[in-house]
Scaffold this active site. Sequence first.
Site, PDB file in Angstrom:
ATOM      1  N   ASP A 204      57.402  52.815  91.614  1.00 40.27           N
ATOM      2  CA  ASP A 204      57.231  51.920  90.471  1.00 40.27           C
ATOM      3  C   ASP A 204      55.752  51.807  90.100  1.00 40.27           C
ATOM      4  OD1 ASP A 204      59.916  51.374  90.271  1.00 40.27           O
ATOM      5  OD2 ASP A 204      59.815  49.555  91.503  1.00 40.27           O
TER       6      ASP A 204
ATOM      7  N   TYR B  46      57.240  51.373 103.941  1.00 47.61           N
ATOM      8  CA  TYR B  46      56.440  50.585 103.009  1.00 47.61           C
ATOM      9  C   TYR B  46      55.840  49.377 103.719  1.00 47.61           C
ATOM     10  CZ  TYR B  46      59.387  52.924  99.468  1.00 47.61           C
ATOM     11  OH  TYR B  46      60.058  53.841  98.696  1.00 47.61           O
TER      12      TYR B  46
ATOM     13  N   ASP C  67      60.241  41.809  90.724  1.00 44.49           N
ATOM     14  CA  ASP C  67      58.885  42.033  91.210  1.00 44.49           C
ATOM     15  C   ASP C  67      57.908  41.270  90.326  1.00 44.49           C
ATOM     16  OD1 ASP C  67      58.459  43.561  88.896  1.00 44.49           O
ATOM     17  OD2 ASP C  67      58.656  45.481  89.934  1.00 44.49           O
TER      18      ASP C  67
ATOM     19  N   ARG D 173      62.258  45.867  96.173  1.00 45.28           N
ATOM     20  CA  ARG D 173      62.331  44.625  95.367  1.00 45.28           C
ATOM     21  C   ARG D 173      63.717  44.009  95.418  1.00 45.28           C
ATOM     22  NH1 ARG D 173      62.576  46.894  89.346  1.00 45.28           N
ATOM     23  NH2 ARG D 173      62.692  49.109  89.786  1.00 45.28           N
TER      24      ARG D 173
END
Length: 311
Positions: free
Chosen positions: A39, A67, A81, A184
Amino acid sequence: MLSGLVIVDKPQGWTSHDVVGRMRRIAGTRKVGHAGTLDPMATGVLVVGINKATRLLTYIVGTSKTYTATIRLGQSTVTDDAEGEVVASTSAAGVTDEAIHDGVAALTGRIQQVPSSVSAIKVNGERAYARVRSGEEVKLAARPVTIHRFEVHGIGRQPGTRPWDSDVVDIDVTVECSSGTYIRALARDLGTALGVGGHLTALRRTHVGPYSLEQARTLEQLAEDLQVLEMSLAARALMPNRELTAEETTEISFGRRIAAGAEAGSPGAATAEHPAAAFAPDGSLVALLADSGNFAKPVLVFAPGNGARES
């Protein structure tokens, strides 16, 4: 012709397509692709293939990802998000550390996850986010994903800065997950489970399969010194290895079968979806192989200079 993988440290605010466009200019070729979208808000590892190495990308897309992220409890956004408008606020002051750890544990392992409605998933041929932006309500089906690790590193509590703001809780986490997982959506689902809503405020990808942030370079660094992971080294790290004899190398180079590396169907057998990388005695990448019965057959054959052709 330059071929190989480039491990890019994607900057915030850039789309993965933006990075591909910049890499085309840096590498001086149109044949550039990436192995899994990040993203715009996210930073970190984006694996880019150049020229013949684009043929390896399909085997990278399905690897696990890791992540680091920050989840904010107490606010829900339209995009799940920080890029989206806050649509609901509920004080998270009463959420205990124990409840947070319990909520994280419940989202670890094999779970059913509903992707964010503003994801790039196609609905009747159109991206979900495009439908949402046009005012349509989009509901996506749940899909199975695996959260291998969901670890909490820190829990920070903040009072609302304005009279209409609610108290929020920021959680720093590491997530190791299967391909197709939306971090997210994890933030959203954790907030929902705790009754206060939640969204993602920071996301950095540190690993894609065997490729890590330690190998990554910024676009500015790559523009000055284009560092390319040669195809043989990239394949050795990515998939099981098979060392060929000179005779086997010749046979495979012509697209012919050789003896299987393992019995088809056994745990160690290579498949078309998960092939083995086969190397000549000099260490060069010759082919990707799948075991079939008593034979191994080429899925891709790499000509001299690591040029690939489908078998």
